[in-house]
Design a protein around this motif. Structure first.
Motif: not given
Length: 484
Positions: A149-152, A165-171, A216-223
């Protein structure tokens, strides 16, 4: 006699102690996939980097810092091999396995050496202390089959709302272990600085962030700092790059699979949003490290160098990755702060980012070994030298070659027998190819001849006029293991 011996021994001890005290500490901070335009202080994008901006303000900035390229899609491997061996790109693959590393040279010069973060160099890190040395990309993060799911992505606004989602820690990914890997690098670095506060021995710290590489994962506050309606696509945005297949940057290249083909402005905006956010999150961690350095009381005798292993397209020219000869992928930020360096000073002559290694040897008064082909930046900073390299060389497997000299850049795609010519002074976004214009025929001929001379100096035996079949495709299966 006894008192004379005691006096001599005491004098030697004092001399040794004074020599150690004179040696500056070195804090080397290394990012991944970070293009030169992502520093907020440069004013080229809306990316927010307040702590890196402090380095720009307090030290010297080199605006034309290049990577030489790579022998495979994992450009970071070649860049880091050059950095740690000191050898130019066509010799670094062997040198990093057979020759002493940067850390060993510093250790031989009396330094305590420390490393944490991304390594991605053949063999184990050769530092006194190593904590959480990481490879290339983290596992998980939506990149694994069957969903991938991280592609295309994103294919549409609906796909964006309902997808990865970048902030989804389950990934997993940079969230694996419960603490974002950028925060882990900062935590470890701060712990070492607390120990170094008590030690009289000079230190060499190698802090290597895995970001801003994807995922490119980061906490939602940064997004949330980067609303999509405020994100701009690059001036040289294209739906499709016309030579993508000839240059090896088509749909088969992992980096390019991240966004749909053809590109859309919406998809590029999403990728740039996530790119800026993860950089700003890293910048916050760098701020924590700089505060910890100040708390040691050793900041006044410490040189801080910040750079990255290579740049990233992230939507420029219809490309996503770092496997091109355009400035967005070849150029990186480069700042150095420390004793005797004039705050706010700027240098525009071309350098290679791996000059960082030779610079630290110079600062530490360690004789540069023959294997180190890069040069110290200190003569430029002191004003005793005006030119570091007359021309800059670039390569990507056997599909791309480059020479940059003065205001001009020539890019060759040997497989397709395509040449591209840019006046980078007048056309910094490299949008206007002059190769087919008769009035530039002499310049084209001059640079092509210069590229061939430069290839010989670099140990590059590719005949750009009659290239042999590219062997990289045969190695594709093997290189799949060497993640980018």
């Amino acid at each position: 006699m006894k008192s004379l011996v005691a006096t001599i021994l005491t004098s030697l001890m004092i001399f040794s102690s004074d020599s150690a005290a004179e040696k500056p500490n070195i804090l080397f901070v290394f990012a991944d996939d970070m293009t030169f335009e992502s520093i907020g202080a440069y004013g080229l994008t809306d990316c927010k980097t307040p702590n890196l901006d402090r380095l720009v303000k307090n030290g010297a900035t080199f605006s034309q810092a290049y990577n030489m390229g790579a022998w495979n899609g994992a450009v970071c491997v070649a860049s880091r091999a050059m950095l740690n061996s000191g050898a130019f790109v066509n010799r670094a693959q062997a040198a990093v396995k057979e020759k002493p590393h940067w850390s060993e040279m510093m250790k031989g010069g009396g330094y305590s050496t420390y490393m944490t973060g991304k390594w991605h160099v053949p063999g184990k890190p050769r530092f006194d202390v190593v904590q959480d040395a990481r490879g290339g990309m983290p596992k998980g993060s939506g990149y694994n089959r069957p969903k991938r799911s991280g592609y295309n992505r994103p294919k549409s606004k609906e796909d964006y709302e309902n997808g990865w989602k970048p902030w989804d820690k389950s990934q997993g990914g940079f969230w694996a272990g419960g603490t974002h890997w950028s925060e882990v690098v900062a935590n470890h670095g701060i712990d070492f600085l607390k120990q170094a506060k008590k030690d009289d021995k000079p230190f060499f710290m190698y802090l290597a962030f895995n970001v801003s590489h994807d995922p490119r994962q980061s906490p939602k506050e940064y997004i949330d700092m980067y609303p999509l309606d405020k994100i701009k696509v690059p001036k040289n945005y294209l739906d499709l790059y016309p030579h993508k297949d000839a240059m090896g940057c088509g749909p088969g290249l992992r980096d390019e699979k991240l966004a749909p083909f053809p590109r859309t402005e919406f998809a590029v905006k999403v990728h740039r949003q996530e790119y800026f956010a993860i950089i700003t999150h890293m910048d916050a961690q760098i701020g924590r490290i700089l505060e910890a350095l100040e708390a040691t009381g050793k900041a006044d005798n410490t040189y801080i160098i910040f750079t990255a292993d290579h740049g990233l397209a992230c939507g420029h020219h219809g490309l996503l990755g770092k496997q091109s000869m355009y400035d967005h992928s070849m150029r990186v930020p480069f700042m150095i702060v420390g004793p005797g360096i004039k705050p706010g000073s700027k240098f525009e002559m071309p350098i290679y980012l791996q000059d960082a290694m030779a610079t630290t040897l110079d600062l530490a008064k360690i004789e540069k070994p023959e294997q180190v082909e890069f040069n110290s930046l200190m003569p430029l900073i002191k004003g005793t030298k005006k030119v570091q390299y007359e021309r800059i060389y670039g390569k990507y497997v056997n599909l791309q070659r480059m020479i940059a000299k003065g205001d001009w850049k020539l890019i060759s795609y040997p497989k397709a027998q395509v040449l591209r010519l840019f006046n980078t002074a007048k056309d910094p976004d490299e949008m206007h190819d002059l190769a087919g214009k008769p009035e530039y025929a002499a310049k084209l001929k001059e640079l092509k001849a210069g590229l061939k001379v430069l290839q010989k100096e670099m140990g590059d035996n590719l005949d750009i006029d009659n290239p042999a079949p590219d062997k990289s495709a045969r190695k594709k299966k093997k290189n799949k293991k060497e993640k980018e």
